[in-house]
Write a protein that holds these residues in place. Structure first.
Motif, mmCIF file in Angstrom:
data_model
loop_
_atom_site.group_PDB
_atom_site.id
_atom_site.type_symbol
_atom_site.label_atom_id
_atom_site.label_comp_id
_atom_site.label_asym_id
_atom_site.label_seq_id
_atom_site.Cartn_x
_atom_site.Cartn_y
_atom_site.Cartn_z
ATOM 1 N N ALA A 177 -13.128 -0.692 4.711
ATOM 2 C CA ALA A 177 -12.588 -1.346 5.903
ATOM 3 C C ALA A 177 -11.735 -2.540 5.491
ATOM 4 O O ALA A 177 -12.100 -3.301 4.579
ATOM 5 N N ALA A 178 -10.599 -2.703 6.158
ATOM 6 C CA ALA A 178 -9.655 -3.749 5.759
ATOM 7 C C ALA A 178 -9.085 -4.457 6.977
ATOM 8 O O ALA A 178 -8.975 -3.886 8.055
ATOM 9 N N LYS A 179 -8.717 -5.693 6.780
ATOM 10 C CA LYS A 179 -8.031 -6.499 7.794
ATOM 11 C C LYS A 179 -6.607 -6.732 7.313
ATOM 12 O O LYS A 179 -6.383 -7.200 6.197
ATOM 13 N N ILE A 180 -5.647 -6.420 8.175
ATOM 14 C CA ILE A 180 -4.237 -6.494 7.798
ATOM 15 C C ILE A 180 -3.650 -7.835 8.238
ATOM 16 O O ILE A 180 -3.848 -8.272 9.372
ATOM 17 N N VAL B 110 2.843 -6.616 3.978
ATOM 18 C CA VAL B 110 1.556 -6.978 4.566
ATOM 19 C C VAL B 110 0.477 -6.878 3.498
ATOM 20 O O VAL B 110 0.615 -6.158 2.504
ATOM 21 N N THR B 111 -0.600 -7.616 3.710
ATOM 22 C CA THR B 111 -1.735 -7.561 2.801
ATOM 23 C C THR B 111 -2.941 -7.002 3.538
ATOM 24 O O THR B 111 -3.119 -7.243 4.741
ATOM 25 N N PHE C 162 1.198 -3.969 0.779
ATOM 26 C CA PHE C 162 1.970 -2.794 1.193
ATOM 27 C C PHE C 162 3.350 -3.233 1.675
ATOM 28 O O PHE C 162 3.461 -4.206 2.436
ATOM 29 N N PRO C 163 4.410 -2.542 1.272
ATOM 30 C CA PRO C 163 5.739 -2.842 1.836
ATOM 31 C C PRO C 163 5.776 -2.454 3.311
ATOM 32 O O PRO C 163 5.130 -1.488 3.722
ATOM 33 N N ASN C 164 6.525 -3.220 4.086
ATOM 34 C CA ASN C 164 6.599 -2.962 5.534
ATOM 35 C C ASN C 164 8.044 -3.131 6.001
ATOM 36 O O ASN C 164 8.348 -3.976 6.855
#
Length: 377
Positions: free
Chosen positions: A51-54, A206-207, A278-280
């Motif tokens: 699980a991740a928070k962006i 984004v991380t 991640f590139p966005n």
């Protein structure tokens, strides 16, 4: 007479029917057959799900540096803005007046400087002619230096007034996307306000913040034989590209890379905080959303079973082994702490060739016939 014969025949048929339905024989329940599978060892690459928070690359709160009333708002919620773009305007009349006053003080200071200079140069000529004393000359020199200092001070006040006036126009400190605008035209604001105007999220990249369990970190170390006890350095150097699964189940079309790893294992969870980037480029991802990081790991000679083939009882995982008579036998198995959300990696309790119930294990009872065998093994 015909009616009596007909009635007798009907009674006989009814009795025969009752005898055939209820007479002597017991009603048997039809056994249910379950789907089964024979487990085997295999080599698999599985995505471990975390699980991740962006968050955006940079989230910046926009705050007023001066007191004043908002007279215009040039942007809307969710709008993309560039660095330096005008966002809000605060009533500037007071600060324009302060600037004019400071500029007037410069003129006054320069006039005093010119007068002091003239006096000093005059006294210097008189001193050279031995008309005035050294005391008079030095006093005029000090007065001239003070006048020069007053000019510089007045000019500094002008510069400060210009800076303060510039704060009336609030511009975007970074390029990004506008969050919720908390104020409206006419609202009073200032540096003491606890609520910012808005937040700008620089989401060009984004991380995703997530945690990897210590067991997986050890597997990574062993896989690459890094010979280094620094888990963080190992993960950053050797980790493969990761994917991002969004809340609707779709996979984001850009792969990411782990950029930072905490050097400390959390004593409560046994996990290490990680951050993937991640590139966005299209702004598809917004700061604040949730998702899951999919971390690929390759396993060799492992037994994998569907989670639908297991039953979880508190901290134990059960499967139902199919005996040679076709009956279910409950068995506790050991599974790896990490999974892909659909399957378990079995680390103990099963061996290659065992047959288990593969679907609907939660509906099985120990000892129940789950598979019909015409030729028992």
């Amino acid at each position: 007479m015909k009616k009596n014969v007909f009635f007798s025949v009907m009674c006989m048929l009814l009795c025969a029917c009752m005898v055939s339905c209820f007479g002597g024989s017991e009603v048997k329940e039809t056994p249910v057959s379950f789907e089964t599978m024979v487990v085997k060892k295999e080599t698999r690459e599985m995505n471990l799900v975390y699980a991740a928070k962006i968050k955006g690359k940079q989230d910046v709160d926009v705050q007023s540096r001066i007191d004043g009333q908002i007279i215009s708002i040039a942007v809307t919620d969710g709008q993309k803005v560039n660095r330096g773009q005008v966002l809000f305007c605060i009533d500037s009349r007071v600060y324009e007046a302060d600037l004019k006053s400071a500029e007037a003080n410069v003129l006054t200071a320069k006039g005093n400087e010119a007068q002091a200079k003239l006096q000093y140069e005059s006294n210097k000529e008189l001193f050279d002619k031995h008309i005035v004393s050294d005391y008079v000359l030095k006093n005029s020199q000090i007065a001239y230096q003070n006048a020069q200092a007053q000019v510089k001070l007045a000019e500094a006040q002008v510069a400060q007034a210009k800076v303060t006036l510039s704060y009336c126009t609030i511009t975007a400190p970074v390029s990004g996307v506008i969050g919720t605008i908390s104020y409206r035209v006419g609202d009073q604001t200032g540096p003491s306000s606890t609520t910012p105007f808005t937040t700008i999220s620089d989401n060009s990249t984004v991380t995703a913040d997530f945690s990897i369990d210590e067991a997986t970190l050890i597997e990574i170390k062993d896989e690459f034989d890094a010979g280094d006890s620094d888990f963080a350095a190992i993960v950053r150097k050797y980790s493969p590209a990761v994917e991002l699964q969004l809340k609707n189940g779709s996979i984001y079309d850009q792969k990411g890379k782990i950029k930072s790893v905490s050097g400390v294992v959390d004593m409560m969870t046994g996990a290490v905080a990680c951050r993937a980037e991640f590139p966005n480029p299209d702004g598809q991802l917004n700061s604040g959303i949730s998702g899951s990081v999919l971390y690929p790991v390759k396993y060799e000679d492992i037994i994998v079973v569907p989670q639908a083939a297991t039953v979880k009882l508190q901290d134990k995982v059960l499967v139902y082994l199919v005996t040679k008579e076709g009956k279910a036998k409950a068995m506790v198995v050991e599974v790896a702490p990490q999974s892909n959300g659909k399957e378990y990696i079995v680390t103990g309790g099963l061996k290659e060739g065992d047959e288990i119930v593969s679907v609907g294990a939660s509906n099985v009872q120990d000892g129940q016939v789950v598979k019909f065998r015409t030729d028992p093994k």
